[in-house]
Scaffold this active site. Structure first.
Site: not given
Ligand code: DAT
Ligand code: MG
Length: 153
Positions: A13, A53, A116, A119, A130
């Site tokens: 990212k 997303y 974070n 991805h 994807e």
């Molecule tokens: P991951 O990236 O571990 O697959 P995800 O698909 O649930 O997690 O979410 C995608 C991204 O969205 C994640 O990397 C960071 C952001 N995100 C997820 N939950 C969040 C939250 N509660 N608050 C803010 N950003 C969040």
């Molecule tokens: Mg995810």
């Protein structure tokens, strides 16, 4: 042998790029024994990020997430190997870096869920979607790794 050809989509990212973590993250996947199949460094278009997303479109953080992902270039990659989707997620750590163990990428290099740095696809089916979204078929490079017989029995 076909199991060794599982693929996952990994993207560093904008924060990971700006913080100079590309080399470190690539190194971890390389040293593990996974094989790089494709790589593209780009300022991702907003439409691509929204689509990437799309499953999170009803979450309150969706628009902020898309904005963050478009705030600078990202390094999109495809890595191949046995169980690479699941093992890739283990290497990343938990979605929230606060829950990620030391030794994982998120556990070692970041603090907040909204920054974070990386991805990784969460399932084989989402990896396929994807990869198709981010890459054209001809951008996936077919070659034989000379280390293969030293990585797989
Ligand atoms: P991951 O990236 O571990 O697959 P995800 O698909 O649930 O997690 O979410 C995608 C991204 O969205 C994640 O990397 C960071 C952001 N995100 C997820 N939950 C969040 C939250 N509660 N608050 C803010 N950003 C969040
Ligand atoms: Mg995810």
């Amino acid at each position: 042998m076909p199991g060794n050809q599982e693929r996952t989509f990994i993207a560093i990212k904008p924060d990971g790029v700006q913080r100079g973590l590309m080399g470190e993250i690539i190194k971890r996947f390389e040293q593990k024994g996974f094989k790089l199949v494709a790589m593209k460094f780009q300022q991702a278009p907003e439409e691509l990020l929204k689509q990437h997303y799309i499953d999170l479109k009803d979450r309150p953080f969706y628009s902020g997430l898309v904005k963050y992902m478009g705030s600078g270039p990202v390094l999109a990659m495809v890595w191949e190997g046995l169980n690479v989707v699941k093992t890739g997620r283990v290497m990343l750590g938990e979605t929230n870096p606060a829950d990620s163990k030391p030794g994982t990428i998120r556990g070692d290099f970041c603090i907040q869920v909204g920054r974070n740095i990386i991805h990784g696809s969460d399932a084989v089916a989402s990896a396929e979607k994807e990869i198709e979204l981010w890459f054209k078929p001809e951008e996936l490079v077919a070659y034989k790794s000379c280390a293969e017989s030293w990585i797989y029995e």
